[in-house]
Scaffold this active site. Structure first.
Site, PDB file in Angstrom:
ATOM      1  N   ASN A  83     -13.562   7.049   5.465  1.00 17.87           N
ATOM      2  CA  ASN A  83     -13.678   6.077   6.549  1.00 17.87           C
ATOM      3  C   ASN A  83     -12.655   6.288   7.656  1.00 17.87           C
ATOM      4  O   ASN A  83     -12.938   6.024   8.828  1.00 17.87           O
ATOM      5  CB  ASN A  83     -13.567   4.654   5.998  1.00 17.87           C
ATOM      6  N   ASN A 142      -9.633   2.032   8.031  1.00 18.24           N
ATOM      7  CA  ASN A 142     -10.959   2.052   8.633  1.00 18.24           C
ATOM      8  C   ASN A 142     -10.956   1.988  10.153  1.00 18.24           C
ATOM      9  O   ASN A 142     -12.007   2.165  10.774  1.00 18.24           O
ATOM     10  CB  ASN A 142     -11.806   0.901   8.079  1.00 18.24           C
ATOM     11  N   TYR A 147      -4.838  -0.119   9.757  1.00 23.83           N
ATOM     12  CA  TYR A 147      -5.558   0.017   8.488  1.00 23.83           C
ATOM     13  C   TYR A 147      -6.527   1.193   8.595  1.00 23.83           C
ATOM     14  O   TYR A 147      -6.966   1.585   9.672  1.00 23.83           O
ATOM     15  CB  TYR A 147      -6.251  -1.277   8.050  1.00 23.83           C
ATOM     16  N   HIS A 166      -4.187   6.327  -1.246  1.00 24.61           N
ATOM     17  CA  HIS A 166      -4.764   6.373   0.098  1.00 24.61           C
ATOM     18  C   HIS A 166      -3.715   6.672   1.163  1.00 24.61           C
ATOM     19  O   HIS A 166      -4.068   6.982   2.306  1.00 24.61           O
ATOM     20  CB  HIS A 166      -5.438   5.034   0.398  1.00 24.61           C
ATOM     21  N   TYR A 181       0.805  -1.219   0.000  1.00 31.02           N
ATOM     22  CA  TYR A 181       0.000   0.000   0.000  1.00 31.02           C
ATOM     23  C   TYR A 181       0.843   1.276   0.000  1.00 31.02           C
ATOM     24  O   TYR A 181       0.292   2.374  -0.105  1.00 31.02           O
ATOM     25  CB  TYR A 181      -0.915   0.032   1.229  1.00 31.02           C
TER      26      TYR A 181
END
Length: 218
Positions: free
Chosen positions: A116, A70, A68, A24, A19
């Site tokens: 989120n 969320n 993460y 993001h 990631y």
């Protein structure tokens, strides 16, 4: 509007090499740059569920949650409660779909824009009243493509614009660190000036030996 300087700067993102270069993770990118500027290193703190750096001279904590996206609020809430940091003393840096690459928006409180990471942050802090620095990443144009979009790397030209915006945010850090939010907001929310077009090269002048002779003289 809060005038207190930030005591905690949070970059939102997802942990793991897969990631690290995705859109993001724009919040992580800023925190990494800020840590380099302040001369501090991150270390994993299990009680805070994230990578933490203490910039003592600057009087600020840096946090990159490893829960993460969320569940970002779990890390933020844990550190803020332990060090008694008020929500108004927190700056959360995150990617923003509704802003094009190269642009930034600094704001206090207000809506969460469906993000989120912000939703979980507000849930753990019990309020929306904290600072956010929104880093524009653009929108795919189709809401059904959003998840796939944010979890992919930006195109090269977009990444260049995002990097430039992060550099501008970093340049504004001394202003933010003083709690001069109004000046920082004006500076960061202004659209960057478009690059000036290159000047056209001047046509070469003929050398003196190449000048035509004046035949009118005897």
């Amino acid at each position: 509007m809060s005038a207190a300087p930030p005591r905690l700067v949070v970059g939102l993102g997802n942990p793991g090499a897969e990631y690290s270069e995705t859109r993001h993770n724009a919040g992580f990118w800023f925190c990494e740059r800020l840590a380099d500027t302040l001369g501090v290193r991150f270390s994993h703190e299990s009680r805070f569920h994230g990578l933490v750096a203490n910039a003592r001279e600057a009087g600020v904590w840096l946090l990159m949650p490893q829960t993460y996206m969320n569940r970002s609020g779990q890390a933020i809430g844990a550190l803020a409660r332990f060090y008694r940091i008020a929500p108004a003393e927190i700056l959360v840096v995150h990617d923003e779909l509704d802003i094009p690459p190269g642009q930034l928006r600094l704001k206090f409180g207000g809506g969460l824009g469906g993000h989120n990471g912000l939703k979980d942050t507000s849930a753990h802090l019990g309020t929306n009243d904290y600072w956010r620095l929104r880093v524009g990443i653009g929108h795919p144009g189709d809401r059904n493509e959003v998840v796939n979009f944010v979890l992919k790397p930006a195109r090269r030209e977009e990444q260049t614009l995002i990097d430039e915006s992060l550099d501008r945010a970093l340049a504004a850090w001394p202003t933010l660190a003083k709690g001069d939010w109004n000046t920082a907001t004006q500076r960061l929310n202004a659209r960057p000036a478009p690059p000036k077009p290159p000047k056209a090269p001047k046509a070469p002048q003929p050398a003196a030996a190449d000048q035509p002779k004046d035949e009118s003289q005897p």
